[in-house]
Design a protein around this motif. Sequence first.
Motif, PDB file in Angstrom:
ATOM      1  N   UNK A 126       0.713  -0.928   0.049  1.00  9.76           N
ATOM      2  CA  UNK A 126      -0.001   0.186   0.050  1.00  9.76           C
ATOM      3  C   UNK A 126       0.810   1.137   0.098  1.00  9.76           C
ATOM      4  N   UNK A 127       1.911   1.279   0.844  1.00  9.54           N
ATOM      5  CA  UNK A 127       2.844   2.502   0.842  1.00  9.54           C
ATOM      6  C   UNK A 127       3.598   2.646  -0.274  1.00  9.54           C
ATOM      7  N   UNK A 128       4.180   1.632  -1.125  1.00  8.98           N
ATOM      8  CA  UNK A 128       4.851   1.953  -2.270  1.00  8.98           C
ATOM      9  C   UNK A 128       3.607   2.304  -3.308  1.00  8.98           C
ATOM     10  N   UNK A 129       2.677   1.845  -3.484  1.00  8.34           N
ATOM     11  CA  UNK A 129       1.677   2.237  -4.252  1.00  8.34           C
ATOM     12  C   UNK A 129       1.302   3.619  -4.156  1.00  8.34           C
ATOM     13  N   UNK A 130       1.334   4.080  -3.025  1.00 10.37           N
ATOM     14  CA  UNK A 130       1.025   5.500  -2.755  1.00 10.37           C
ATOM     15  C   UNK A 130       2.177   6.240  -3.168  1.00 10.37           C
ATOM     16  N   UNK A 131       3.297   6.017  -3.048  1.00 10.19           N
ATOM     17  CA  UNK A 131       4.582   6.549  -3.542  1.00 10.19           C
ATOM     18  C   UNK A 131       4.584   6.754  -5.103  1.00 10.19           C
ATOM     19  N   UNK A 132       4.063   5.676  -5.760  1.00 10.44           N
ATOM     20  CA  UNK A 132       3.946   5.423  -7.142  1.00 10.44           C
ATOM     21  C   UNK A 132       3.044   6.495  -7.780  1.00 10.44           C
ATOM     22  N   UNK A 133       1.877   6.432  -7.049  1.00  7.93           N
ATOM     23  CA  UNK A 133       0.924   7.342  -7.406  1.00  7.93           C
ATOM     24  C   UNK A 133       1.140   8.865  -7.443  1.00  7.93           C
ATOM     25  N   UNK A 134       2.224   9.212  -6.495  1.00  9.24           N
ATOM     26  CA  UNK A 134       2.659  10.431  -6.113  1.00  9.24           C
ATOM     27  C   UNK A 134       3.890  10.698  -7.307  1.00  9.24           C
ATOM     28  N   UNK A 135       4.029   9.959  -8.152  1.00 11.46           N
ATOM     29  CA  UNK A 135       4.970  10.200  -9.168  1.00 11.46           C
ATOM     30  C   UNK A 135       6.431  10.111  -8.715  1.00 11.46           C
ATOM     31  N   UNK A 136       6.647   9.073  -7.827  1.00 13.19           N
ATOM     32  CA  UNK A 136       7.959   8.874  -7.266  1.00 13.19           C
ATOM     33  C   UNK A 136       8.856   8.418  -8.420  1.00 13.19           C
ATOM     34  N   UNK A 137      10.157   8.754  -8.431  1.00 15.50           N
ATOM     35  CA  UNK A 137      11.301   8.137  -9.039  1.00 15.50           C
ATOM     36  C   UNK A 137      12.151   7.366  -8.248  1.00 15.50           C
TER      37      UNK A 137
END
Length: 569
Positions: free
Chosen positions: A36-47
């Motif tokens: 869940x936390x990584x998905x949030x990071x990906x949704x936030x456009x993390x590189x």
Amino acid sequence: MTDSASLPRIHQLSAALANQIAAGEVVERPASVVKELIENSLDAGARRIQVHIESGGSRLIRVQDDGCGIHDEDLSLALDRHATSKIHDPAELMGIRSLGFRGEALPSIGSVSRLILSSRYQSSDKGWTLRCDGSNIINARTPVAHNVGTTVEVQDLFYNTPARRKFLRTDKTEFGHIQERIQRLALSRFDVGFELFHNQREVYRLRPATDEQAMELRIARVLGKPFMQHALRIDFEASGLRLWGWLATADFNRSSSLLQYFYVNGRAVRDKFVNHAIRHAYEGSGFTGSHPAYVMYLELSPELVDVNVHPAKHEVRFRDSRLLHDFICSSVDRALRDPAAGDRQCIYNSAPVAPGKIPPQVRPWQVGEDLAAYTSLHNHTHDATGPVAVASPQAGPLGVPRFQLKHKYLICENNTGMVVINISAARRAILRQSIREALSKKEMTPVPLIMPVTVSLQQGMANIVENNNDRFTSLGMVLDRIGENKIIVRQLPSLLGDAEVASLVIALAQLLASSPNDAQLQECLVTHGIADEAERMSARQMSEFVREVERNADESVWSQLGLQDLEKL
Ligand code: ADP
Ligand code: MG
């Protein structure tokens, strides 16, 4: 109920308890928190995403990203149930482009751990942090030194739900699950770097992979060299669908399903339907093992797939599952039979290694990204290669399909002459067979409809529906009465995904009035389980359809005209 017992009065659950209940679905074990936390990071456009784990995740899970961050004033809202920045109105549910959208993960995780959320918003000059303890926000936000991006730290998972904590396995096992989740995510976004540490030791560091060679190296790193050494590179598209990725040849067998990675629009899914299509194709190529191995990416318009089926979102529901089944099955079949058909070679095994074409990234839409730009980017990739050729016609007794007449008949040519297939009769024969199999294996499992369907019917009929709820349940249908003459249908088995729901329910109600036996009920499902509309099939669909008819239907749905019959004509 015993005669002296009576239920207490009704009251609203506290937010903390409601969140803990939701956590039951979303937070199964430390690995689900990591996901869940990584998905949030990906949704936030993390590189770049860094994950620190201590003691298999039961002591600490920290996910740090360089995404867009959370607005200073929204920090505590992020921990509220049903608070999300990803969707606004019901129409958006039909075409979800982000990984999250339910606004459940952070409050659920927060209700069963001690959570620290720190973030600096992209246009802000400082970061803020907030600490929450089992859903109670225990401090007001305070400033913190933080780069643009977000860090979520989850300590002492399940500290306040001892029953769940007891279910945790050894640190090693839990860490194994975490690693598997991260791998699955790392193969969904080659353009993002992932770093994983356990008890302060680096486990791996995957740098962003920007060309095909780097992508294949990442896969070899994650799934092992033997997989890549047996991999075929595929890339097929047709009718707005694209399937690309890597699959192992039919002689590469694994004893578990761990090497099966399938993504739908960048989201890892486990789908019986997809598994079936792939297995079917492998078996057709002589695969006798138990688990074919693959990493495949299906891309299609988000409107054609419903991701709101499961709280953890690893199941999806396709709007046109038959088309997808055929597309996946025939693409895999083609690649296995004719490795050159995949159109690209796997560079991993060719020496010297040449830089490959950069395949378009499958990535979900990101918060703040212009929707029109996203859509045109993806449509562009669809136009880039022409449509897939017809799957190799390994002609069976019904021969090779030649054309469709009035959308109703399929005309095929075989060794004896000509075959005319009645399309809708054949579809029903196939559905009858599938329903029979599903019922006998107890697999008529209900799947929620994204939009429940309200059916109006006479009061008498509504009574019949209500009184026969068990029979509907046994057919995988979940419905409730919501008024004198209204029924709402909430779930249907996926086999009935093409049914016209209202006429199906009314027909079943009419039949139930005469106390039918199970066979009559099944036949009613067959008759009303397919919307009666003319359909135009592509060449590939025709050929797949004919093979399916051969497997599941008998002569009642086709006629053979021999050359002699034709001469007489
Ligand atoms: P959802 O992802 O379904 O929206 P979550 O509970 O996971 O729900 O997160 C709630 C909200 O918090 C998100 O909608 C997002 O706006 C914000 N958020 C959570 N994690 C991050 C992150 N790593 N970076 C930026 N925003 C985040
Ligand atoms: Mg989320």
